[in-house]
Write a protein that holds these residues in place. Structure first.
Motif, PDB file in Angstrom:
ATOM      1  N   PHE A 158       5.319  -0.151 -10.991  1.00  0.00           N
ATOM      2  CA  PHE A 158       4.369   0.849 -11.504  1.00  0.00           C
ATOM      3  C   PHE A 158       4.498   2.201 -10.818  1.00  0.00           C
ATOM      4  O   PHE A 158       3.640   3.067 -11.011  1.00  0.00           O
ATOM      5  N   ARG A 159       5.558   2.400 -10.036  1.00  0.00           N
ATOM      6  CA  ARG A 159       5.668   3.654  -9.272  1.00  0.00           C
ATOM      7  C   ARG A 159       5.817   4.868 -10.181  1.00  0.00           C
ATOM      8  O   ARG A 159       5.316   5.939  -9.875  1.00  0.00           O
ATOM      9  N   ARG A 175      -2.400  -2.636  -6.825  1.00  0.00           N
ATOM     10  CA  ARG A 175      -2.140  -4.051  -6.545  1.00  0.00           C
ATOM     11  C   ARG A 175      -0.689  -4.253  -6.130  1.00  0.00           C
ATOM     12  O   ARG A 175      -0.398  -4.980  -5.174  1.00  0.00           O
ATOM     13  N   ALA A 176       0.230  -3.616  -6.844  1.00  0.00           N
ATOM     14  CA  ALA A 176       1.644  -3.804  -6.532  1.00  0.00           C
ATOM     15  C   ALA A 176       1.998  -3.236  -5.161  1.00  0.00           C
ATOM     16  O   ALA A 176       2.774  -3.837  -4.402  1.00  0.00           O
ATOM     17  N   GLU A 177       1.422  -2.087  -4.834  1.00  0.00           N
ATOM     18  CA  GLU A 177       1.734  -1.459  -3.549  1.00  0.00           C
ATOM     19  C   GLU A 177       1.129  -2.205  -2.370  1.00  0.00           C
ATOM     20  O   GLU A 177       1.542  -2.006  -1.222  1.00  0.00           O
ATOM     21  N   SER A 178       0.148  -3.079  -2.638  1.00  0.00           N
ATOM     22  CA  SER A 178      -0.453  -3.844  -1.549  1.00  0.00           C
ATOM     23  C   SER A 178       0.482  -4.926  -1.020  1.00  0.00           C
ATOM     24  O   SER A 178       0.253  -5.465   0.066  1.00  0.00           O
ATOM     25  N   VAL A 179       1.513  -5.256  -1.778  1.00  0.00           N
ATOM     26  CA  VAL A 179       2.487  -6.260  -1.338  1.00  0.00           C
ATOM     27  C   VAL A 179       3.434  -5.600  -0.338  1.00  0.00           C
ATOM     28  O   VAL A 179       3.992  -4.531  -0.606  1.00  0.00           O
ATOM     29  N   LYS A 231      -1.069   6.781 -14.688  1.00  0.00           N
ATOM     30  CA  LYS A 231      -1.629   6.128 -15.872  1.00  0.00           C
ATOM     31  C   LYS A 231      -2.231   4.762 -15.553  1.00  0.00           C
ATOM     32  O   LYS A 231      -3.175   4.332 -16.214  1.00  0.00           O
ATOM     33  N   PHE A 232      -1.657   4.078 -14.571  1.00  0.00           N
ATOM     34  CA  PHE A 232      -2.091   2.713 -14.260  1.00  0.00           C
ATOM     35  C   PHE A 232      -2.391   2.600 -12.765  1.00  0.00           C
ATOM     36  O   PHE A 232      -1.691   1.898 -12.033  1.00  0.00           O
TER      37      PHE A 232
END
Length: 799
Positions: free
Chosen positions: A107-108, A120-124, A113-114
């Motif tokens: 989602f980078r 959530r994705a960057e928290s990994v 937009k999201f």
């Protein structure tokens, strides 16, 4: 109550629909873990994530984790000390680490937009270092790579060399014995290299026997000359196994060190997969994100039971949606109609919608507004239930007793076939008493019935609403359409007639009915016919309104296209006239032979061209606006009538009405017999007698637009040494600066200052380009920083 609301409403089948749309085991477990919640913030947070996932899918993108093996077992294994993962389990761990790295990138490019999905994705966290260790040590086949450690490579090199040495020695033995066909090979027995020897020749080979063939005619002998080498090989193999265990233990420890972030990554994957499963469900079933009302509103538009809809889809049958609105003083709905399943579907659809909303699942409806319920209390025990173990009167009473004990003003109560299972008169009386009691609790109630007394109760009691599930008496099937505001008929005699009972029996049955019952049935039928006619007229009006709206849009599009074409023609004519005029001026100047005279003519012609261009542009803008104003008559736009006004009443910034224009213009100043006005970005001049009125704004809203003016001193008075052009366009500023430089040169000033400000820099650059072409200018530079810097240009004039 023996069964829960989830069991009665078939909520587990809804979970199955969701599980079928997830892509990995953690996501399926996340869906199984969805629980009924009253935490509004938690639910709204979940639905916001689902909404972003739905938009991601609408954009033609996907997000799946189908390649991810279930990490639950090996994550549990490394929780405590001492455990060592196997090579296959490390391959599963590598899948998780690769999935985490892939997810971080998804989602980078669309973070704006999201934002929720991106967060959530960057928290990994980044596991690439651990992934590199595993990929370097474990091959895709599950074998341990030689690159896992230098020691392992050394041991395996020794093993290969020892094997080669043993095989060479054994082949020499075979050649020395002149071994015949079928005996000239080297093989393994008990992890040691041996050669085949016929049993009768056993004594010809000195060595250790490690076995015999199935027939006993061949024995497998390890010659004494290779025993030491085989022993060495066994030792190397044991060292290899020990080194592999050490490597796997080290890798296991590395995974154990990051187990917490790994568990968090799995939770994030599960959350996202669960959210996308629900987003796919919303896409496939046209489901809505529910809104939770503060004022106790229950409102569903085009509500459907998703389990029933899925079943009907497989049978290529459509589902009939239901629209329902309760709230305020009306919270109790009595649904009547034939006993064909439609009433039960209405109850189950409402119940599963409430459970879905408070479990974080989109509702299968176009619109869903509902309060946060503390309980969904259900008593459905008819043939349409999952099991028919609550069909007796006593079971119904026990269930209703439990419902009354649990119900609060924040509860949703669904009761099917109230008052059945006993004498009709007693059953109806009990049903009315129960509804009265539930009414005092001020909770939402949906109840179905066949009793006319309950229909009358709903019609006469404030806060209670009748509703009917329609039945197609021609085709003998329910339409499942819920009509709120009118009761439903049982249609028993009509159904019997359609099923073939003789006319004599039908007529006798009607004779036996009480007159008031016949009148009630006829009234209900009349109400339904009237309602159908109103619905037909409303649908017709909606269609006509839609047709008119489409026609209006079509006419507006055609009108805009015509105006764009007219404006383009005017602009093209203006550009062509300007090009010809400039060509003519250039040719005249070029014909002049005298250099000084030609330079003076070039300067004069540039000034005149600017004046002509400015005036022509104003005329063009006026023509464009006038064209648009006049052409609005194509759409039937009429002009308001205003009386002409005196010029002395006009003030700068006032909104004035001009003949031919439908909207007010902004008055700027009077120029002789004309007035300079603004129409949006356009400036033009209009005759004073064309001004027909002035708008008088409220004093609190009156604003006079600021204006910038520059006055140059008359030549007979001392010329000014600076000019302020802030706020002007490049064209306006160059025209004034040109006259300003002429006056300064005639006054023999050595230098002048031009104040243009910082702004966007466009005016500064435009003036700099203009000054380079001027013969009067010797040098142009910026003022010192303490006196204005780049906001002021200092011009040195030629003597």
């Amino acid at each position: 109550m023996s069964r829960t609301a989830e069991e009665i409403l078939e909520f587990e089948k809804l979970r199955e629909l969701l599980r079928g749309r997830s892509t990995c085991a953690p996501g399926k477990r996340a869906l199984d873990a969805l629980q009924f919640s009253r935490d509004r913030a938690h639910l709204e947070k979940a639905f916001a994530l689902i909404d972003e996932a739905r938009e991601w899918l609408r954009a033609g993108k996907e997000l799946g984790f189908g390649a991810l093996a279930d990490p639950e077992s090996w994550l549990a294994k490394i929780e405590g000390p001492g455990a060592v993962l196997e090579a296959g389990e490390f391959l599963e761990a590598a899948q998780l680490l690769e999935t985490a790295s892939w997810l971080r990138q998804q989602f980078r490019d669309d973070e704006d937009k999201f934002p929720l999905l991106a967060a959530r994705a960057e928290s990994v966290i980044d596991f690439r270092d651990v992934l590199g260790l595993i990929r370097r040590a474990i091959l895709p086949t599950g074998e341990i790579s030689d690159d896992a450690s230098p020691e392992l490579r050394k041991i395996r090199t020794n093993i290969l060399q020892t094997r080669d040495s043993i095989q060479k020695s054994l082949k020499q033995v075979l050649r020395a014995r002149n071994a015949g066909a079928g005996e000239d090979y080297v093989t393994l027995r008990n992890e040691r290299f041996v050669i085949p020897v016929r049993a009768e020749q056993r004594r010809g080979v000195q060595g250790i026997v490690h076995g015999a063939s199935g027939t006993g005619q061949t024995v497998f002998v390890e010659p004494f000359e290779t025993v030491d080498a085989n022993n060495q090989l066994v030792q190397f193999s044991e060292e290899e196994a020990a080194e592999i265990v050490r490597i796997l233990r080290g890798l296991t420890e590395r995974l154990r060190m990051v187990r917490g972030p790994l568990v968090s990554a799995v939770e994030t994957i599960a959350e996202l997969d669960g959210a996308f499963a629900r987003a796919r469900f919303a896409r496939d079933f046209d489901a809505a994100i529910p809104n939770f009302s503060d004022g106790g509103e229950l409102n569903f538009t085009a509500l459907r039971h998703p389990v029933l809809e899925d079943k009907l889809r497989k049978e290529n049958r459509p589902i009939v949606p239901m629209t329902l609105a309760l709230g305020g003083d009306q919270k109790l709905l009595v649904i009547s109609g034939p006993n064909t399943g439609g009433k039960t579907v209405a109850l189950k659809s409402t119940g599963i919608a409430a459970l879905s909303a408070q479990c974080g699942i989109p509702v299968a409806a176009q619109k869903a507004v509902l309060p946060l319920f503390d309980h969904v209390l259900v008593d459905i025990g008819d043939e349409q239930s999952i099991a028919a173990d609550l069909s007796t009167f006593s079971s119904h009473m026990l269930n209703l007793k439990s419902i009354l004990e649990s119900a609060t003003q924040n509860s949703l109560v669904l009761v099917d076939e109230m008052g059945t299972g006993t004498a009709p008169e007693e059953g109806a009386a009990l049903a009315v008493a129960l509804l009265d009691e539930l009414k005092t609790k001020n909770c939402f109630v949906l109840a179905t019935t066949h009793h006319d007394r309950l229909k009358t109760y709903a019609a006469a009691s404030p806060g209670v609403v009748n509703a009917a599930v329609e039945f197609d008496e021609v085709n003998l099937r329910p339409t499942y359409r819920l009509t709120v505001g009118v009761p439903g008929g049982s249609s028993g005699i009509a159904i019997a007639r359609r099923l073939g009972l003789t006319q004599r029996i039908i007529e006798r049955a009607r004779e036996l009915m009480a007159p008031e019952s016949l009148e009630a049935a006829d009234l209900i039928a009349y109400l339904h016919r009237t309602r159908d006619e109103l619905d037909r007229l409303q649908a017709q009006m909606t269609q006509e309104r839609h047709t008119l709206e489409e026609e209006r849009k079509k006419l507006r599009t055609e009108w805009l296209e015509r105006q764009q074409k007219r404006i383009a023609e005017l602009e093209a004519q203006f550009a062509e006239m300007q090009r010809r005029f400039e060509q003519n001026v250039a040719s005249v100047v070029e014909a002049v032979k005298d250099r000084e005279l030609r330079a003076q003519m070039e300067k004069t012609s540039r000034r005149k061209l600017q004046e002509v261009r400015s005036g022509a542009k104003e005329d063009l803008n006026a023509a464009i606006v006038q064209t648009i104003s006049e052409s609005q008559s194509d759409l039937g736009v009429t002009q308001s009538e205003f009386q002409p006004i005196a010029a002395e009443t006009l003030q700068a910034g006032a909104k004035i009405h001009v003949r031919g224009f439908t909207k007010p213009l902004i008055f700027r100043r009077i120029d002789g017999n004309s007035a300079e006005v603004e129409a949006g970005p356009l400036r033009m001049k209009v005759a004073l007698d064309e001004i027909t009125g002035i708008e008088q704004p409220a004093a609190s809203r009156l604003r006079v637009a600021p204006s910038v003016s520059v006055r140059s001193a008359p030549r007979e008075i001392a010329a000014a040494s600076e000019i302020n052009v802030i706020g002007m366009t490049v064209e306006q500023a160059t025209e004034l600066v040109d006259k300003f430089l002429d006056d300064a040169a005639l006054a023999h000033l050595p230098q002048v200052r031009i104040i243009h400000g910082h702004g966007t820099g466009a005016l500064r650059k435009g003036l700099a380009g203009y000054l380079k072409t001027q013969p009067l200018v010797a040098k142009a530079s910026f003022e010192s920083e303490e006196h204005g810097g780049k906001a002021i240009t200092v011009v040195e004039l030629r003597n």
